[in-house]
Scaffold this motif. Structure first.
Motif, PDB file in Angstrom:
ATOM      1  N   TYR A 137       0.833  -1.208   0.000  1.00 62.30           N
ATOM      2  CA  TYR A 137       0.000   0.000   0.000  1.00 62.30           C
ATOM      3  C   TYR A 137       0.864   1.253   0.000  1.00 62.30           C
ATOM      4  O   TYR A 137       0.543   2.245  -0.680  1.00 62.30           O
ATOM      5  N   ALA A 138       1.986   1.228   0.739  1.00 60.24           N
ATOM      6  CA  ALA A 138       2.882   2.390   0.773  1.00 60.24           C
ATOM      7  C   ALA A 138       3.405   2.709  -0.623  1.00 60.24           C
ATOM      8  O   ALA A 138       3.510   3.885  -1.008  1.00 60.24           O
ATOM      9  N   ASN A 139       3.719   1.680  -1.402  1.00 60.04           N
ATOM     10  CA  ASN A 139       4.179   1.898  -2.776  1.00 60.04           C
ATOM     11  C   ASN A 139       3.079   2.499  -3.639  1.00 60.04           C
ATOM     12  O   ASN A 139       3.320   3.390  -4.461  1.00 60.04           O
ATOM     13  N   CYS A 140       1.851   1.991  -3.465  1.00 61.74           N
ATOM     14  CA  CYS A 140       0.711   2.535  -4.223  1.00 61.74           C
ATOM     15  C   CYS A 140       0.427   3.977  -3.824  1.00 61.74           C
ATOM     16  O   CYS A 140       0.137   4.831  -4.677  1.00 61.74           O
ATOM     17  N   LYS A 141       0.528   4.254  -2.533  1.00 61.00           N
ATOM     18  CA  LYS A 141       0.278   5.615  -2.044  1.00 61.00           C
ATOM     19  C   LYS A 141       1.299   6.586  -2.603  1.00 61.00           C
ATOM     20  O   LYS A 141       0.965   7.705  -3.010  1.00 61.00           O
ATOM     21  N   LYS A 142       2.546   6.154  -2.649  1.00 60.02           N
ATOM     22  CA  LYS A 142       3.615   7.011  -3.171  1.00 60.02           C
ATOM     23  C   LYS A 142       3.426   7.297  -4.654  1.00 60.02           C
ATOM     24  O   LYS A 142       3.686   8.410  -5.114  1.00 60.02           O
ATOM     25  N   ALA A 143       2.948   6.299  -5.387  1.00 57.21           N
ATOM     26  CA  ALA A 143       2.831   6.453  -6.839  1.00 57.21           C
ATOM     27  C   ALA A 143       1.521   7.102  -7.264  1.00 57.21           C
ATOM     28  O   ALA A 143       1.489   7.866  -8.236  1.00 57.21           O
ATOM     29  N   TYR A 144       0.437   6.800  -6.568  1.00 56.00           N
ATOM     30  CA  TYR A 144      -0.885   7.212  -7.044  1.00 56.00           C
ATOM     31  C   TYR A 144      -1.673   8.039  -6.043  1.00 56.00           C
ATOM     32  O   TYR A 144      -2.838   8.361  -6.283  1.00 56.00           O
ATOM     33  N   GLY A 145      -1.070   8.394  -4.915  1.00 58.36           N
ATOM     34  CA  GLY A 145      -1.781   9.161  -3.910  1.00 58.36           C
ATOM     35  C   GLY A 145      -2.495   8.251  -2.922  1.00 58.36           C
ATOM     36  O   GLY A 145      -2.786   7.094  -3.224  1.00 58.36           O
ATOM     37  N   GLY A 146      -2.770   8.784  -1.748  1.00 60.00           N
ATOM     38  CA  GLY A 146      -3.381   7.974  -0.694  1.00 60.00           C
ATOM     39  C   GLY A 146      -4.853   8.277  -0.526  1.00 60.00           C
ATOM     40  O   GLY A 146      -5.605   8.333  -1.485  1.00 60.00           O
ATOM     41  N   GLY A 147      -5.228   8.466   0.724  1.00 58.97           N
ATOM     42  CA  GLY A 147      -6.635   8.701   1.033  1.00 58.97           C
ATOM     43  C   GLY A 147      -7.271   7.464   1.627  1.00 58.97           C
ATOM     44  O   GLY A 147      -6.891   6.336   1.309  1.00 58.97           O
ATOM     45  N   THR A 148      -8.267   7.677   2.467  1.00 63.63           N
ATOM     46  CA  THR A 148      -8.901   6.555   3.160  1.00 63.63           C
ATOM     47  C   THR A 148      -9.667   5.641   2.203  1.00 63.63           C
ATOM     48  O   THR A 148      -9.738   4.438   2.438  1.00 63.63           O
ATOM     49  N   VAL A 149     -10.229   6.197   1.138  1.00 60.66           N
ATOM     50  CA  VAL A 149     -11.011   5.373   0.210  1.00 60.66           C
ATOM     51  C   VAL A 149     -10.106   4.357  -0.478  1.00 60.66           C
ATOM     52  O   VAL A 149     -10.402   3.151  -0.516  1.00 60.66           O
ATOM     53  N   LEU A 150      -8.986   4.840  -1.028  1.00 64.40           N
ATOM     54  CA  LEU A 150      -8.054   3.940  -1.706  1.00 64.40           C
ATOM     55  C   LEU A 150      -7.441   2.951  -0.725  1.00 64.40           C
ATOM     56  O   LEU A 150      -7.315   1.758  -1.022  1.00 64.40           O
ATOM     57  N   ARG A 151      -7.076   3.447   0.453  1.00 66.60           N
ATOM     58  CA  ARG A 151      -6.466   2.566   1.460  1.00 66.60           C
ATOM     59  C   ARG A 151      -7.416   1.446   1.858  1.00 66.60           C
ATOM     60  O   ARG A 151      -7.049   0.269   1.864  1.00 66.60           O
ATOM     61  N   ASP A 152      -8.650   1.818   2.202  1.00 72.02           N
ATOM     62  CA  ASP A 152      -9.610   0.813   2.654  1.00 72.02           C
ATOM     63  C   ASP A 152      -9.947  -0.182   1.551  1.00 72.02           C
ATOM     64  O   ASP A 152     -10.168  -1.366   1.814  1.00 72.02           O
ATOM     65  N   LEU A 153      -9.972   0.299   0.316  1.00 72.49           N
ATOM     66  CA  LEU A 153     -10.303  -0.592  -0.799  1.00 72.49           C
ATOM     67  C   LEU A 153      -9.171  -1.600  -1.041  1.00 72.49           C
ATOM     68  O   LEU A 153      -9.425  -2.797  -1.246  1.00 72.49           O
ATOM     69  N   ILE A 154      -7.930  -1.146  -0.982  1.00 74.00           N
ATOM     70  CA  ILE A 154      -6.798  -2.057  -1.155  1.00 74.00           C
ATOM     71  C   ILE A 154      -6.763  -3.081  -0.029  1.00 74.00           C
ATOM     72  O   ILE A 154      -6.522  -4.276  -0.251  1.00 74.00           O
ATOM     73  N   LEU A 155      -7.043  -2.637   1.192  1.00 73.73           N
ATOM     74  CA  LEU A 155      -7.083  -3.566   2.324  1.00 73.73           C
ATOM     75  C   LEU A 155      -8.190  -4.601   2.143  1.00 73.73           C
ATOM     76  O   LEU A 155      -7.994  -5.789   2.421  1.00 73.73           O
ATOM     77  N   SER A 156      -9.341  -4.165   1.683  1.00 73.09           N
ATOM     78  CA  SER A 156     -10.456  -5.094   1.496  1.00 73.09           C
ATOM     79  C   SER A 156     -10.160  -6.090   0.371  1.00 73.09           C
ATOM     80  O   SER A 156     -10.575  -7.249   0.442  1.00 73.09           O
ATOM     81  N   ILE A 157      -9.439  -5.659  -0.654  1.00 73.07           N
ATOM     82  CA  ILE A 157      -9.060  -6.572  -1.739  1.00 73.07           C
ATOM     83  C   ILE A 157      -8.122  -7.651  -1.210  1.00 73.07           C
ATOM     84  O   ILE A 157      -8.289  -8.839  -1.486  1.00 73.07           O
ATOM     85  N   ALA A 158      -7.132  -7.221  -0.432  1.00 73.94           N
ATOM     86  CA  ALA A 158      -6.167  -8.183   0.108  1.00 73.94           C
ATOM     87  C   ALA A 158      -6.815  -9.139   1.100  1.00 73.94           C
ATOM     88  O   ALA A 158      -6.416 -10.307   1.209  1.00 73.94           O
ATOM     89  N   LYS A 159      -7.822  -8.677   1.833  1.00 69.83           N
ATOM     90  CA  LYS A 159      -8.461  -9.505   2.855  1.00 69.83           C
ATOM     91  C   LYS A 159      -9.612 -10.344   2.306  1.00 69.83           C
ATOM     92  O   LYS A 159     -10.195 -11.137   3.058  1.00 69.83           O
ATOM     93  N   ALA A 160      -9.953 -10.164   1.033  1.00 70.67           N
ATOM     94  CA  ALA A 160     -11.028 -10.970   0.436  1.00 70.67           C
ATOM     95  C   ALA A 160     -10.682 -12.453   0.543  1.00 70.67           C
ATOM     96  O   ALA A 160      -9.564 -12.860   0.224  1.00 70.67           O
TER      97      ALA A 160
END
Length: 255
Positions: free
Chosen positions: A121-144
């Motif tokens: 997620y840190a790599n994605c945040k650095k490249a494409y920006g962060g925010g709670t929406v993107l963070r929570d969505l990436i976490l939910s994808i990984a936890k699926a």
């Protein structure tokens, strides 16, 4: 310099799940080297140090040497543990270490490994920006936990951030999402917190000369094991505290 204590090796082979977090950290002394660590999880979900090594830098050669030493140690009875090492053991690592990735892909292609979700997620945040929406969505994808849910969440990410979607879609899902993990390790660990917890614990030792640091780590492990043995002797429950707490939460959610 490499160290894997015999009691630690035997303990890992006797009863620990075959998942190992590997990481590197800077040593603070004048020599400017790196400390590579291999850390497992004990039955109470605490870290269990398996091996450490002081090397000149986190390069392909140093990681290859460290993993070779580690596998020789925990696979000393290679005839007995050949299936464990080349079919069941899983390494969890950060995504940014190219030297380590080359070792897994070229020298040890039969070993399974996973990316640490926090670093991903840190790599994605650095490249494409962060925010709670993107963070929570990436976490939910990984936890699926099943493929259909993973696909649905990935489609949501595609609508929100196409570049981030392309980056994650290009990765083998077996490396970072529960829905594609194998069942062999009986562990769905997503983050390499165990390695970083140990690195943080030995922060004071990382300022010391190499031999002094290794002796500090050895004494620390002896003291830690003795304290945990005393706690285990006093504990009366059938399930250890941390797993029980997690199980209680799951039980409440299932009602």
């Amino acid at each position: 310099m490499y160290m894997c204590l015999d009691a630690v090796k035997k303990g890992f082979l006797a009863g620990y799940r075959p998942i190992i977090g590997v990481d590197g950290c800077h040593l603070k002394g004048d020599h400017g080297q790196q400390l590579l660590v291999a850390v497992g999880k004990d039955p109470n979900d605490n870290y269990f140090l398996i091996a450490v090594a002081a090397v000149e830098a986190e390069t392909k050669d140093s990681w290859g040497w460290f993993l070779e030493m580690l596998l020789n140690d925990i696979g000393e009875s290679r005839k007995c543990y050949i299936n464990l090492l080349h079919g069941y053991i899983v390494f969890c690592t950060e995504t940014i270490n190219q030297g380590l990735m080359q070792i897994f892909q070229e020298a040890l292609p039969t070993l399974e490994y996973r990316f640490c979700l926090r670093h991903l997620y840190a790599n994605c945040k650095k490249a494409y920006g962060g925010g709670t929406v993107l963070r929570d969505l990436i976490l939910s994808i990984a936890k699926a936990t099943y493929v259909e849910e993973w696909e649905r969440r990935m489609n949501q990410l595609k609508e929100i951030n196409r570049d981030c979607y392309d980056k994650l879609f290009a990765l083998d899902p077996k490396l970072w999402t529960k829905s594609h993990f194998t069942f062999l390790t009986k562990s769905d660990m997503l983050m390499n917190n165990i390695s970083e917890a140990f690195n943080g614990r030995i922060l004071e030792a990382r300022h010391k000369p190499i031999l002094t640091m290794f002796e500090w780590i050895r004494c620390y492990l002896m003291t830690r094991f003795a304290e945990k043995k005393k706690k285990e002797e006093r504990y009366e429950g059938s399930v250890l505290p941390k797993p029980k707490k997690r199980l209680d939460i799951i039980t409440v959610r299932a009602m």
